[in-house]
Motif scaffolding. Structure first.
Motif, PDB file in Angstrom:
ATOM      1  N   LYS A  55       0.866  -1.182   0.000  1.00 19.12           N
ATOM      2  CA  LYS A  55       0.000   0.000   0.000  1.00 19.12           C
ATOM      3  C   LYS A  55       0.894   1.220   0.000  1.00 19.12           C
ATOM      4  CE  LYS A  55      -4.045   1.952   2.315  1.00 19.12           C
ATOM      5  NZ  LYS A  55      -5.001   1.786   3.441  1.00 19.12           N
ATOM      6  N   GLN A  56       0.855   1.955  -1.114  1.00 16.08           N
ATOM      7  CA  GLN A  56       1.748   3.111  -1.290  1.00 16.08           C
ATOM      8  C   GLN A  56       3.208   2.692  -1.083  1.00 16.08           C
ATOM      9  OE1 GLN A  56       0.159   6.041   1.429  1.00 16.08           O
ATOM     10  NE2 GLN A  56      -1.400   6.696  -0.029  1.00 16.08           N
ATOM     11  N   PRO A  61      -1.164  -3.330   6.207  1.00 17.27           N
ATOM     12  CA  PRO A  61      -1.253  -3.763   7.607  1.00 17.27           C
ATOM     13  C   PRO A  61      -1.305  -5.280   7.767  1.00 17.27           C
ATOM     14  CG  PRO A  61      -2.647  -1.856   7.268  1.00 17.27           C
ATOM     15  CD  PRO A  61      -2.135  -2.256   5.908  1.00 17.27           C
ATOM     16  N   SER A  62      -1.981  -5.978   6.847  1.00 17.17           N
ATOM     17  CA  SER A  62      -2.041  -7.438   6.965  1.00 17.17           C
ATOM     18  C   SER A  62      -0.689  -8.078   6.653  1.00 17.17           C
ATOM     19  CB  SER A  62      -3.130  -8.007   6.051  1.00 17.17           C
ATOM     20  OG  SER A  62      -2.855  -7.724   4.686  1.00 17.17           O
ATOM     21  N   LEU A  63       0.025  -7.536   5.681  1.00 17.64           N
ATOM     22  CA  LEU A  63       1.348  -8.070   5.369  1.00 17.64           C
ATOM     23  C   LEU A  63       2.320  -7.786   6.510  1.00 17.64           C
ATOM     24  CD1 LEU A  63       3.281  -9.489   3.504  1.00 17.64           C
ATOM     25  CD2 LEU A  63       3.544  -7.366   2.191  1.00 17.64           C
ATOM     26  N   GLU A  92       1.211   0.057 -11.017  1.00 18.68           N
ATOM     27  CA  GLU A  92       1.328   1.394 -10.440  1.00 18.68           C
ATOM     28  C   GLU A  92       2.307   1.437  -9.271  1.00 18.68           C
ATOM     29  OE1 GLU A  92      -2.570  -0.287  -8.598  1.00 18.68           O
ATOM     30  OE2 GLU A  92      -1.346  -0.512 -10.401  1.00 18.68           O
ATOM     31  N   PHE A  93       2.800   0.280  -8.839  1.00 20.22           N
ATOM     32  CA  PHE A  93       3.756   0.249  -7.745  1.00 20.22           C
ATOM     33  C   PHE A  93       5.177   0.425  -8.277  1.00 20.22           C
ATOM     34  CE2 PHE A  93       0.835  -2.646  -5.007  1.00 20.22           C
ATOM     35  CZ  PHE A  93       0.050  -1.543  -4.709  1.00 20.22           C
ATOM     36  N   GLU A  97       6.703  -6.677  -4.094  1.00 21.96           N
ATOM     37  CA  GLU A  97       6.316  -7.012  -2.724  1.00 21.96           C
ATOM     38  C   GLU A  97       7.550  -7.358  -1.893  1.00 21.96           C
ATOM     39  OE1 GLU A  97       3.471 -10.140  -3.053  1.00 21.96           O
ATOM     40  OE2 GLU A  97       1.898  -8.848  -3.887  1.00 21.96           O
ATOM     41  N   ALA A  98       8.491  -8.076  -2.508  1.00 20.25           N
ATOM     42  CA  ALA A  98       9.706  -8.475  -1.783  1.00 20.25           C
ATOM     43  C   ALA A  98      10.525  -7.257  -1.368  1.00 20.25           C
ATOM     44  CB  ALA A  98      10.545  -9.411  -2.648  1.00 20.25           C
ATOM     45  N   GLU A  99      10.629  -6.276  -2.246  1.00 20.95           N
ATOM     46  CA  GLU A  99      11.400  -5.072  -1.903  1.00 20.95           C
ATOM     47  C   GLU A  99      10.749  -4.318  -0.751  1.00 20.95           C
ATOM     48  OE1 GLU A  99      13.503  -3.549  -5.980  1.00 20.95           O
ATOM     49  OE2 GLU A  99      11.309  -3.553  -5.962  1.00 20.95           O
TER      50      GLU A  99
END
Length: 206
Positions: A55-56, A61-63, A92-93, A97-99
Motif C-alpha cells: 500500500k503506497q 497492515p495485513s502483510l 502502479e507500484f 512485494e519483496a522489496e
C-alpha cells in the motif's frame, strides 16, 4: 408418464446430493482453515514470508502481521535467515512485494545480510516454488512458512506437493482483515488449487 419422469427425478436427486456434498466440503474446508494448529516450536534454516499487497509502496497492515511474525522468529533464534517472496504484482507500484518487505524488516532491525528477496512470484504456488530454488542455492534444507492462518492450509499443501522437507508452519491471526471475506476468497482459491494440482500432475503448467 411416470416412466418418463423417472430419469428427471433421479437427476434432480443427484443434483441435490451434489449440492449438499459441496456445501459440506466447504464447511469442512473452512473449519480446517479456522483451526489450523499453532506450532510454537516451529524452527528451520529459513523463514519464508508469503507476499501480499503493498500500500503506497509499503507493506499493507495485513502483510505487516506476517512480517512481524518473521521478526519474532528471527529474534528468538528459530530462523537464521528470511526469504521475502512476492513480485511486482501491480504496475502502479514502484517496488515489488519483496522489496517492500525487505525495507520493512530492515527498519525492524533485521540485518540486510539475512534477508533474501524472491521477486518473481505472483501467486502462492510461485511463492513456494521460487523460494524452494533459493533454498537450494543457499544450502538451506528446512523452512518455516509464515502466512495467515486462513491461508496456511493451502500453503502447506503446496509446499508438500513441491517436495519441501518437513515444512513447518507459523500461522498468524489477523486483527485487520475480515475473517468472513478472507475465508470466502480462500475457499475459491482452494478450489482453483485442486484444479491446478490436477493439471500439474498431468504435466501441464497451472
Amino acid at each position: 408418464m411416470s416412466n418418463k419422469r423417472t430419469p428427471w427425478k433421479w437427476m434432480r436427486r443427484a443434483g441435490i446430493l451434489l449440492a449438499v456434498l459441496g456445501l459440506l466440503w466447504v464447511l469442512v474446508l473452512q473449519y480446517r482453515m479456522e483451526t489450523f494448529p499453532d506450532n510454537p516450536s516451529a524452527d528451520g534454516d529459513v523463514g519464508i514470508v508469503l507476499g501480499s499487497a503493498l500500500k503506497q509502496n509499503q507493506p499493507s497492515p495485513s502483510l505487516q502481521e506476517r512480517l512481524e511474525r518473521a521478526v519474532v522468529l528471527f529474534q528468538g533464534g528459530k530462523i537464521s535467515s528470511i526469504i521475502v517472496s512476492g513480485g511486482l504484482t501491480r504496475t502502479e507500484f514502484d517496488l515489488s512485494e519483496a522489496e517492500g518487505m525487505r525495507a520493512y524488516l530492515i527498519e525492524r532491525g533485521i540485518p540486510d545480510s539475512h534477508i533474501v528477496m524472491e521477486q518473481k512470484a505472483t501467486n502462492t504456488y510461485e511463492n513456494l516454488r521460487f523460494s524452494k530454488r533459493l533454498m537450494s542455492q543457499n544450502n538451506w534444507h528446512t523452512a518455516v512458512i509464515i502466512t495467515h492462518r486462513y491461508h496456511m492450509l493451502r500453503a502447506m499443501e503446496m509446499a508438500e506437493f513441491l517436495g519441501y522437507d518437513q515444512p513447518q508452519a507459523s500461522p498468524v491471526d489477523s486483527k485487520v482483515l475480515s475473517k468472513f471475506w478472507s475465508k470466502l476468497y480462500e475457499t475459491a482459491a482452494h478450489v482453483k488449487w485442486l484444479q491446478d494440482q490436477l493439471f500439474l500432475l498431468m504435466g501441464f503448467q497451472a
